[in-house]
Motif scaffolding. Structure first.
Motif, PDB file in Angstrom:
ATOM      1  N   SER A  17      39.128  37.349  35.489  1.00  0.00           N
ATOM      2  CA  SER A  17      38.905  36.087  36.409  1.00  0.00           C
ATOM      3  C   SER A  17      38.544  36.261  37.602  1.00  0.00           C
ATOM      4  CB  SER A  17      40.397  35.702  36.674  1.00  0.00           C
ATOM      5  OG  SER A  17      40.902  35.493  35.279  1.00  0.00           O
ATOM      6  N   VAL A  18      37.539  35.726  38.207  1.00  0.00           N
ATOM      7  CA  VAL A  18      36.990  35.848  39.617  1.00  0.00           C
ATOM      8  C   VAL A  18      37.983  36.219  40.663  1.00  0.00           C
ATOM      9  CG1 VAL A  18      36.271  33.520  40.090  1.00  0.00           C
ATOM     10  CG2 VAL A  18      34.762  35.202  40.819  1.00  0.00           C
ATOM     11  N   ASP A  19      39.001  35.362  40.627  1.00  0.00           N
ATOM     12  CA  ASP A  19      39.977  35.626  41.788  1.00  0.00           C
ATOM     13  C   ASP A  19      40.662  37.028  41.889  1.00  0.00           C
ATOM     14  OD1 ASP A  19      40.897  34.165  39.375  1.00  0.00           O
ATOM     15  OD2 ASP A  19      42.989  33.971  40.506  1.00  0.00           O
ATOM     16  N   ARG A  20      40.749  37.317  40.568  1.00  0.00           N
ATOM     17  CA  ARG A  20      41.676  38.738  40.607  1.00  0.00           C
ATOM     18  C   ARG A  20      40.608  39.768  40.769  1.00  0.00           C
ATOM     19  NH1 ARG A  20      45.401  37.306  35.132  1.00  0.00           N
ATOM     20  NH2 ARG A  20      46.550  35.588  36.568  1.00  0.00           N
ATOM     21  N   VAL A  21      39.423  39.601  40.508  1.00  0.00           N
ATOM     22  CA  VAL A  21      38.272  40.836  40.651  1.00  0.00           C
ATOM     23  C   VAL A  21      38.201  40.730  42.153  1.00  0.00           C
ATOM     24  CG1 VAL A  21      36.153  41.585  40.000  1.00  0.00           C
ATOM     25  CG2 VAL A  21      37.449  40.773  38.370  1.00  0.00           C
ATOM     26  N   HIS A  22      37.925  39.560  42.835  1.00  0.00           N
ATOM     27  CA  HIS A  22      37.768  39.359  44.231  1.00  0.00           C
ATOM     28  C   HIS A  22      38.902  39.933  44.970  1.00  0.00           C
ATOM     29  CE1 HIS A  22      37.869  37.203  48.039  1.00  0.00           C
ATOM     30  NE2 HIS A  22      36.723  36.899  47.803  1.00  0.00           N
ATOM     31  N   TYR A  23      40.202  39.951  44.470  1.00  0.00           N
ATOM     32  CA  TYR A  23      41.159  40.476  45.097  1.00  0.00           C
ATOM     33  C   TYR A  23      41.274  41.976  44.899  1.00  0.00           C
ATOM     34  CZ  TYR A  23      45.623  40.453  47.793  1.00  0.00           C
ATOM     35  OH  TYR A  23      46.585  40.685  48.489  1.00  0.00           O
ATOM     36  N   SER A  61      29.369  35.517  38.992  1.00  0.00           N
ATOM     37  CA  SER A  61      29.351  34.005  39.190  1.00  0.00           C
ATOM     38  C   SER A  61      29.844  33.216  37.980  1.00  0.00           C
ATOM     39  CB  SER A  61      27.696  33.605  39.622  1.00  0.00           C
ATOM     40  OG  SER A  61      26.831  33.786  38.770  1.00  0.00           O
ATOM     41  N   LYS A  62      29.552  33.931  36.807  1.00  0.00           N
ATOM     42  CA  LYS A  62      29.869  33.385  35.573  1.00  0.00           C
ATOM     43  C   LYS A  62      31.517  33.348  35.061  1.00  0.00           C
ATOM     44  CE  LYS A  62      25.319  33.478  33.942  1.00  0.00           C
ATOM     45  NZ  LYS A  62      24.485  34.612  34.142  1.00  0.00           N
ATOM     46  N   LEU A  63      32.165  34.308  35.930  1.00  0.00           N
ATOM     47  CA  LEU A  63      33.588  34.499  35.429  1.00  0.00           C
ATOM     48  C   LEU A  63      34.434  33.292  35.879  1.00  0.00           C
ATOM     49  CD1 LEU A  63      34.011  38.194  36.823  1.00  0.00           C
ATOM     50  CD2 LEU A  63      33.727  37.368  34.554  1.00  0.00           C
ATOM     51  N   GLY A  64      35.461  33.142  35.075  1.00  0.00           N
ATOM     52  CA  GLY A  64      36.279  31.839  35.355  1.00  0.00           C
ATOM     53  C   GLY A  64      37.109  32.101  36.187  1.00  0.00           C
ATOM     54  N   HIS A  65      38.015  31.458  36.651  1.00  0.00           N
ATOM     55  CA  HIS A  65      38.913  31.404  37.770  1.00  0.00           C
ATOM     56  C   HIS A  65      40.386  31.456  36.736  1.00  0.00           C
ATOM     57  CE1 HIS A  65      42.149  30.618  40.828  1.00  0.00           C
ATOM     58  NE2 HIS A  65      41.150  30.918  41.617  1.00  0.00           N
ATOM     59  N   SER A  66      41.600  32.178  37.163  1.00  0.00           N
ATOM     60  CA  SER A  66      42.792  32.180  36.542  1.00  0.00           C
ATOM     61  C   SER A  66      43.744  31.218  36.436  1.00  0.00           C
ATOM     62  CB  SER A  66      43.578  33.604  37.102  1.00  0.00           C
ATOM     63  OG  SER A  66      44.061  33.448  38.318  1.00  0.00           O
ATOM     64  N   GLU A  67      43.380  30.346  37.441  1.00  0.00           N
ATOM     65  CA  GLU A  67      44.425  29.120  37.688  1.00  0.00           C
ATOM     66  C   GLU A  67      43.721  27.723  37.801  1.00  0.00           C
ATOM     67  OE1 GLU A  67      46.936  30.000  40.926  1.00  0.00           O
ATOM     68  OE2 GLU A  67      47.769  31.890  39.873  1.00  0.00           O
ATOM     69  N   GLU A  68      42.479  27.921  37.998  1.00  0.00           N
ATOM     70  CA  GLU A  68      41.403  26.606  38.236  1.00  0.00           C
ATOM     71  C   GLU A  68      40.481  26.505  37.151  1.00  0.00           C
ATOM     72  OE1 GLU A  68      40.002  26.764  42.172  1.00  0.00           O
ATOM     73  OE2 GLU A  68      42.048  27.357  43.174  1.00  0.00           O
ATOM     74  N   ALA A  74      31.188  28.669  41.908  1.00  0.00           N
ATOM     75  CA  ALA A  74      31.847  27.458  42.690  1.00  0.00           C
ATOM     76  C   ALA A  74      32.857  27.951  43.454  1.00  0.00           C
ATOM     77  CB  ALA A  74      32.169  26.462  41.812  1.00  0.00           C
ATOM     78  N   TRP A  75      33.890  28.715  42.912  1.00  0.00           N
ATOM     79  CA  TRP A  75      35.030  29.130  43.766  1.00  0.00           C
ATOM     80  C   TRP A  75      34.258  29.974  44.902  1.00  0.00           C
ATOM     81  CZ3 TRP A  75      37.545  34.138  44.309  1.00  0.00           C
ATOM     82  CH2 TRP A  75      38.772  34.096  45.007  1.00  0.00           C
ATOM     83  N   ASP A  76      33.469  30.746  44.706  1.00  0.00           N
ATOM     84  CA  ASP A  76      32.875  31.763  45.922  1.00  0.00           C
ATOM     85  C   ASP A  76      32.446  30.841  46.891  1.00  0.00           C
ATOM     86  OD1 ASP A  76      32.293  34.440  46.794  1.00  0.00           O
ATOM     87  OD2 ASP A  76      30.179  33.846  46.782  1.00  0.00           O
ATOM     88  N   ALA A  77      31.529  29.829  46.616  1.00  0.00           N
ATOM     89  CA  ALA A  77      31.160  29.062  47.646  1.00  0.00           C
ATOM     90  C   ALA A  77      32.268  28.217  48.367  1.00  0.00           C
ATOM     91  CB  ALA A  77      30.298  27.811  47.041  1.00  0.00           C
ATOM     92  N   ASN A  78      33.552  27.756  47.884  1.00  0.00           N
ATOM     93  CA  ASN A  78      34.448  27.191  48.703  1.00  0.00           C
ATOM     94  C   ASN A  78      35.099  28.299  49.434  1.00  0.00           C
ATOM     95  OD1 ASN A  78      36.500  24.926  48.861  1.00  0.00           O
ATOM     96  ND2 ASN A  78      37.785  26.534  47.925  1.00  0.00           N
ATOM     97  N   ASN A  79      35.184  29.593  48.811  1.00  0.00           N
ATOM     98  CA  ASN A  79      35.844  30.396  49.746  1.00  0.00           C
ATOM     99  C   ASN A  79      34.969  30.690  51.136  1.00  0.00           C
ATOM    100  OD1 ASN A  79      37.841  31.105  48.232  1.00  0.00           O
ATOM    101  ND2 ASN A  79      36.880  33.029  47.425  1.00  0.00           N
ATOM    102  N   LYS A  80      33.779  30.730  51.113  1.00  0.00           N
ATOM    103  CA  LYS A  80      32.888  30.734  52.068  1.00  0.00           C
ATOM    104  C   LYS A  80      32.966  29.688  52.905  1.00  0.00           C
ATOM    105  CE  LYS A  80      29.446  33.299  49.703  1.00  0.00           C
ATOM    106  NZ  LYS A  80      27.908  33.310  49.092  1.00  0.00           N
ATOM    107  N   GLU A  81      33.225  28.486  52.366  1.00  0.00           N
ATOM    108  CA  GLU A  81      33.428  27.257  53.503  1.00  0.00           C
ATOM    109  C   GLU A  81      34.579  27.351  54.281  1.00  0.00           C
ATOM    110  OE1 GLU A  81      32.857  23.246  51.301  1.00  0.00           O
ATOM    111  OE2 GLU A  81      31.375  24.219  50.202  1.00  0.00           O
ATOM    112  N   ILE A  82      35.749  28.060  53.756  1.00  0.00           N
ATOM    113  CA  ILE A  82      36.832  28.122  54.466  1.00  0.00           C
ATOM    114  C   ILE A  82      37.091  29.281  55.086  1.00  0.00           C
ATOM    115  CG2 ILE A  82      38.097  26.430  52.910  1.00  0.00           C
ATOM    116  CD1 ILE A  82      39.383  28.734  51.506  1.00  0.00           C
TER     117      ILE A  82
END
Length: 145
Positions: A17-23, A61-68, A74-82
């Motif tokens: 999951s991209v969010d977990r690897v990101h963390y 960039s192709k990894l999925g998200h654990s909860e979304e 897409a998740w990374d782009a949103n993170n940068k925006e916020i």
């Protein structure tokens, strides 16, 4: 009884999951920025986060998200925006702060990942669990993500 500060942070990155690897990257870079040595041990599906294809597209960039229902890009782009650090920014911080990256040889074989697909801009050491545990510190912490 007071406990002293841990001597090292060692993280097993197993999740795809991209969010977990990101963390995991955020934790390792924060530790290193605090003068706490850190090691990231990527295994199984998490290894994809450190790959890129022939066109230079990053595997994370192709990894999925654990909860979304979204992909890593897409998740990374949103993170940068916020105002949250992007995946590449965290990877670069980890490299600059000398976080150690170890890729599990068993995981590469099981997942069928061609070692030539691993990114060249990240200093990756190949090894296994023995390498990881030999690198860990008896007065450190091991986290599984």
């Amino acid at each position: 009884m007071t406990m002293g500060r841990v001597k090292k942070l060692s993280i097993i990155v197993y999740s795809s999951s991209v969010d977990r690897v990101h963390y995991a990257l955020a934790a390792a870079s924060a530790a290193a920025a605090s003068n706490l040595p850190a090691t990231l041990f990527f295994t199984m599906s998490a290894i994809q986060a450190l790959t890129q294809d022939e066109k230079g597209n990053h595997g994370w960039s192709k990894l999925g998200h654990s909860e979304e229902d979204t992909d890593g890009a897409a998740w990374d782009a949103n993170n940068k925006e916020i105002g949250v650090a992007g995946f590449e920014e965290l990877l670069e911080a980890c490299v600059a702060l000398e976080v150690k990256f170890i890729i599990c040889e068993m995981g590469i074989r099981i997942r069928g990942i061609n070692p030539t697909a691993l990114r060249k801009d990240i200093p990756i050491q190949h090894g296994g669990l023995v390498t990881f545990f030999s690198d860990a510190d008896a007065e450190g912490s091991i986290i599984f993500i």
